[in-house]
Write a protein that holds these residues in place. Structure first.
Motif, PDB file in Angstrom:
ATOM      1  N   GLY A  12      -8.745  -5.722 -12.047  1.00 48.78           N
ATOM      2  CA  GLY A  12      -8.304  -6.860 -12.501  1.00 48.78           C
ATOM      3  C   GLY A  12      -6.887  -7.416 -12.147  1.00 48.78           C
ATOM      4  N   CYS A  13      -6.221  -6.323 -11.760  1.00 40.98           N
ATOM      5  CA  CYS A  13      -4.610  -6.720 -11.765  1.00 40.98           C
ATOM      6  C   CYS A  13      -4.367  -7.522 -10.298  1.00 40.98           C
ATOM      7  CB  CYS A  13      -3.846  -5.351 -11.773  1.00 40.98           C
ATOM      8  SG  CYS A  13      -2.066  -5.914 -11.420  1.00 40.98           S
ATOM      9  N   CYS A  14      -3.836  -8.776 -10.488  1.00 43.21           N
ATOM     10  CA  CYS A  14      -3.619  -9.527  -9.250  1.00 43.21           C
ATOM     11  C   CYS A  14      -2.001  -9.534  -9.172  1.00 43.21           C
ATOM     12  CB  CYS A  14      -4.271 -10.771  -9.617  1.00 43.21           C
ATOM     13  SG  CYS A  14      -3.853 -11.683 -11.038  1.00 43.21           S
ATOM     14  N   GLU A  57       1.971  -6.624  -5.863  1.00 43.33           N
ATOM     15  CA  GLU A  57       2.337  -5.228  -5.261  1.00 43.33           C
ATOM     16  C   GLU A  57       1.504  -4.371  -5.785  1.00 43.33           C
ATOM     17  OE1 GLU A  57       6.378  -4.858  -6.594  1.00 43.33           O
ATOM     18  OE2 GLU A  57       7.184  -6.133  -4.548  1.00 43.33           O
ATOM     19  N   ALA A  58       0.327  -4.645  -6.589  1.00 38.28           N
ATOM     20  CA  ALA A  58      -0.389  -3.604  -7.365  1.00 38.28           C
ATOM     21  C   ALA A  58      -1.387  -2.996  -6.306  1.00 38.28           C
ATOM     22  CB  ALA A  58      -1.262  -4.210  -8.367  1.00 38.28           C
ATOM     23  N   GLY A  59      -1.771  -3.565  -5.240  1.00 34.21           N
ATOM     24  CA  GLY A  59      -2.934  -3.154  -4.184  1.00 34.21           C
ATOM     25  C   GLY A  59      -2.310  -2.524  -3.306  1.00 34.21           C
ATOM     26  N   LEU A  60      -3.350  -2.156  -2.174  1.00 30.58           N
ATOM     27  CA  LEU A  60      -2.947  -1.454  -1.014  1.00 30.58           C
ATOM     28  C   LEU A  60      -1.876  -2.143  -0.255  1.00 30.58           C
ATOM     29  CD1 LEU A  60      -6.254  -0.379   0.045  1.00 30.58           C
ATOM     30  CD2 LEU A  60      -4.581   1.006  -1.060  1.00 30.58           C
ATOM     31  N   PRO A  61      -0.847  -1.700   0.425  1.00 32.82           N
ATOM     32  CA  PRO A  61       0.095  -2.415   1.444  1.00 32.82           C
ATOM     33  C   PRO A  61      -0.840  -3.274   2.372  1.00 32.82           C
ATOM     34  CG  PRO A  61       0.410   0.122   1.326  1.00 32.82           C
ATOM     35  CD  PRO A  61      -0.577  -0.158   0.520  1.00 32.82           C
ATOM     36  N   PRO A  62      -0.479  -4.113   2.905  1.00 36.62           N
ATOM     37  CA  PRO A  62      -1.125  -4.906   3.869  1.00 36.62           C
ATOM     38  C   PRO A  62      -1.263  -4.161   5.224  1.00 36.62           C
ATOM     39  CG  PRO A  62       0.791  -6.111   3.291  1.00 36.62           C
ATOM     40  CD  PRO A  62       0.686  -4.905   2.429  1.00 36.62           C
ATOM     41  N   ASP A  63      -2.491  -4.123   5.790  1.00 34.73           N
ATOM     42  CA  ASP A  63      -2.576  -3.240   7.208  1.00 34.73           C
ATOM     43  C   ASP A  63      -3.139  -4.226   7.977  1.00 34.73           C
ATOM     44  OD1 ASP A  63      -5.140  -3.696   6.522  1.00 34.73           O
ATOM     45  OD2 ASP A  63      -5.591  -1.591   6.321  1.00 34.73           O
ATOM     46  N   GLU A  64      -2.933  -3.914   9.475  1.00 31.27           N
ATOM     47  CA  GLU A  64      -3.354  -4.520  10.512  1.00 31.27           C
ATOM     48  C   GLU A  64      -4.833  -5.615  10.190  1.00 31.27           C
ATOM     49  OE1 GLU A  64      -3.467  -4.546  15.314  1.00 31.27           O
ATOM     50  OE2 GLU A  64      -2.579  -3.075  14.368  1.00 31.27           O
ATOM     51  N   GLU A  65      -5.759  -4.781   9.647  1.00 29.06           N
ATOM     52  CA  GLU A  65      -6.990  -5.289   9.455  1.00 29.06           C
ATOM     53  C   GLU A  65      -6.886  -6.481   8.106  1.00 29.06           C
ATOM     54  OE1 GLU A  65     -11.640  -3.810   8.778  1.00 29.06           O
ATOM     55  OE2 GLU A  65     -10.014  -2.360   7.827  1.00 29.06           O
ATOM     56  N   GLN A  68      -1.923  -2.005 -15.225  1.00 31.72           N
ATOM     57  CA  GLN A  68      -1.156  -2.978 -16.087  1.00 31.72           C
ATOM     58  C   GLN A  68      -0.824  -4.208 -14.897  1.00 31.72           C
ATOM     59  OE1 GLN A  68       2.779  -1.173 -16.777  1.00 31.72           O
ATOM     60  NE2 GLN A  68       2.936  -0.405 -14.847  1.00 31.72           N
ATOM     61  N   GLY A  69      -0.139  -5.193 -15.587  1.00 32.53           N
ATOM     62  CA  GLY A  69       0.094  -6.396 -14.751  1.00 32.53           C
ATOM     63  C   GLY A  69      -0.783  -7.549 -15.031  1.00 32.53           C
ATOM     64  N   PRO A  70      -0.522  -8.635 -14.418  1.00 30.39           N
ATOM     65  CA  PRO A  70      -1.214  -9.901 -14.718  1.00 30.39           C
ATOM     66  C   PRO A  70      -2.554  -9.574 -14.190  1.00 30.39           C
ATOM     67  CG  PRO A  70       0.292 -10.082 -12.826  1.00 30.39           C
ATOM     68  CD  PRO A  70       0.500  -8.827 -13.441  1.00 30.39           C
ATOM     69  N   THR A  71      -3.488 -10.016 -14.866  1.00 33.94           N
ATOM     70  CA  THR A  71      -4.963  -9.995 -14.691  1.00 33.94           C
ATOM     71  C   THR A  71      -5.580 -11.227 -14.030  1.00 33.94           C
ATOM     72  OG1 THR A  71      -5.611 -10.113 -16.841  1.00 33.94           O
ATOM     73  CG2 THR A  71      -5.488  -7.905 -16.055  1.00 33.94           C
ATOM     74  N   LEU A  72      -6.570 -11.099 -13.467  1.00 35.53           N
ATOM     75  CA  LEU A  72      -7.241 -12.176 -12.722  1.00 35.53           C
ATOM     76  C   LEU A  72      -7.872 -13.322 -13.780  1.00 35.53           C
ATOM     77  CD1 LEU A  72      -8.466 -13.294  -9.783  1.00 35.53           C
ATOM     78  CD2 LEU A  72     -10.388 -11.900 -10.336  1.00 35.53           C
ATOM     79  N   LEU A  73      -7.229 -14.485 -13.600  1.00 35.31           N
ATOM     80  CA  LEU A  73      -7.857 -15.650 -14.510  1.00 35.31           C
ATOM     81  C   LEU A  73      -7.967 -15.286 -16.010  1.00 35.31           C
ATOM     82  CD1 LEU A  73     -10.748 -16.576 -11.792  1.00 35.31           C
ATOM     83  CD2 LEU A  73      -8.641 -17.809 -12.438  1.00 35.31           C
ATOM     84  N   ALA A  74      -7.038 -14.552 -16.758  1.00 30.88           N
ATOM     85  CA  ALA A  74      -6.592 -14.345 -18.020  1.00 30.88           C
ATOM     86  C   ALA A  74      -6.432 -15.592 -18.544  1.00 30.88           C
ATOM     87  CB  ALA A  74      -5.622 -13.388 -18.111  1.00 30.88           C
ATOM     88  N   GLY A  75      -7.262 -15.736 -19.511  1.00 28.38           N
ATOM     89  CA  GLY A  75      -7.256 -17.213 -20.432  1.00 28.38           C
ATOM     90  C   GLY A  75      -8.360 -18.358 -19.956  1.00 28.38           C
ATOM     91  N   LEU A  76      -9.351 -17.896 -18.988  1.00 27.27           N
ATOM     92  CA  LEU A  76     -10.342 -18.920 -18.518  1.00 27.27           C
ATOM     93  C   LEU A  76     -10.886 -19.282 -19.916  1.00 27.27           C
ATOM     94  CD1 LEU A  76     -11.433 -19.829 -15.884  1.00 27.27           C
ATOM     95  CD2 LEU A  76     -13.202 -18.003 -15.958  1.00 27.27           C
ATOM     96  N   ARG A  77     -11.070 -20.618 -19.985  1.00 25.09           N
ATOM     97  CA  ARG A  77     -11.923 -21.269 -21.204  1.00 25.09           C
ATOM     98  C   ARG A  77     -13.303 -21.078 -21.224  1.00 25.09           C
ATOM     99  NH1 ARG A  77      -7.846 -25.771 -21.050  1.00 25.09           N
ATOM    100  NH2 ARG A  77      -9.206 -26.644 -19.711  1.00 25.09           N
ATOM    101  N   GLU A  78     -13.764 -21.091 -20.187  1.00 24.61           N
ATOM    102  CA  GLU A  78     -15.373 -21.306 -20.253  1.00 24.61           C
ATOM    103  C   GLU A  78     -15.804 -19.977 -19.105  1.00 24.61           C
ATOM    104  OE1 GLU A  78     -17.303 -25.007 -20.104  1.00 24.61           O
ATOM    105  OE2 GLU A  78     -15.909 -25.677 -21.721  1.00 24.61           O
TER     106      GLU A  78
END
Length: 189
Positions: free
Chosen positions: A14-16, A19-27, A151-161
């Motif tokens: 869930g980290c967004c 720089e947390a994911g894979l480096p961008p590639d051509e695809e 670690q790092g910011p997570t996807l939609l943390a704090g969503l109310r509903e």
């Protein structure tokens, strides 16, 4: 009425952070280029706008810097020429084919959605959370990276509903990443 799609890279946990994911590639760059070109306009918060501008604004020389590889140029060109709306209370002005959105966020975005066209695209972390809480996002697109960040910011943390979603598209990448696109659905009792 234009639809609003939230698109972001996210790790399996869930980290967004960009720089947390894979480096961008051509695809993946080709995929994001096509997505960028489908949007009539991009919607950014201040932080995302400044980050994207620092990376993808074409220099005044008209030539991309040496770090932009040939396979990245189509994405760079697409984001550079795209119409942008920036939500910010602190910026005094914007350029880079951009316009500031001020006042009530819900009303401003609703006005944009009511204009004719193919669609709006939003990226980032904070602004999409606010838009999701207002019920303004029509589609969610997650490029899920085969990485555990821990670690790092997570996807939609704090969503109310809770938001109910229906899978409408899936794209598998050679890297092991998977793009998943969902539409919001109405929950029936």
């Amino acid at each position: 009425m234009r639809e609003l799609r939230y698109s972001i890279n996210v790790t399996l946990d869930g980290c967004c952070h960009h720089e947390a994911g894979l480096p961008p590639d051509e695809e993946s760059m080709s995929y994001w280029t096509a997505e960028m070109e489908r949007a009539d306009a991009l919607l950014f918060g201040r932080v995302t706008y400044e980050m994207m501008e620092s990376a993808w604004r074409k220099p005044d020389t008209g030539t991309w810097p040496g770090w932009v590889d040939a396979w990245q140029t189509p994405f760079a060109e697409a984001i550079d020429r795209a119409k942008k709306y920036v939500v910010s209370r602190t910026l005094g002005g914007v350029d880079w084919n951009a316009e500031l959105l001020r006042g009530d966020l819900g009303q401003a975005v609703q006005r944009l959605k009511q204009e004719p066209g193919g669609g709006l695209w939003v990226g980032g972390v904070t602004l999409p959370l606010a838009l999701a809480n207002l019920g303004l996002i029509d589609e969610y697109e997650f490029l899920v990276q085969p990485v555990l960040a821990g670690q790092g910011p997570t996807l939609l943390a704090g969503l109310r509903e809770r938001i109910q979603l229906e899978l409408v598209d899936r794209h598998d990448f050679r890297s092991g990443a998977i793009a998943l696109r969902y539409r919001t659905t109405q929950i029936t009792a």
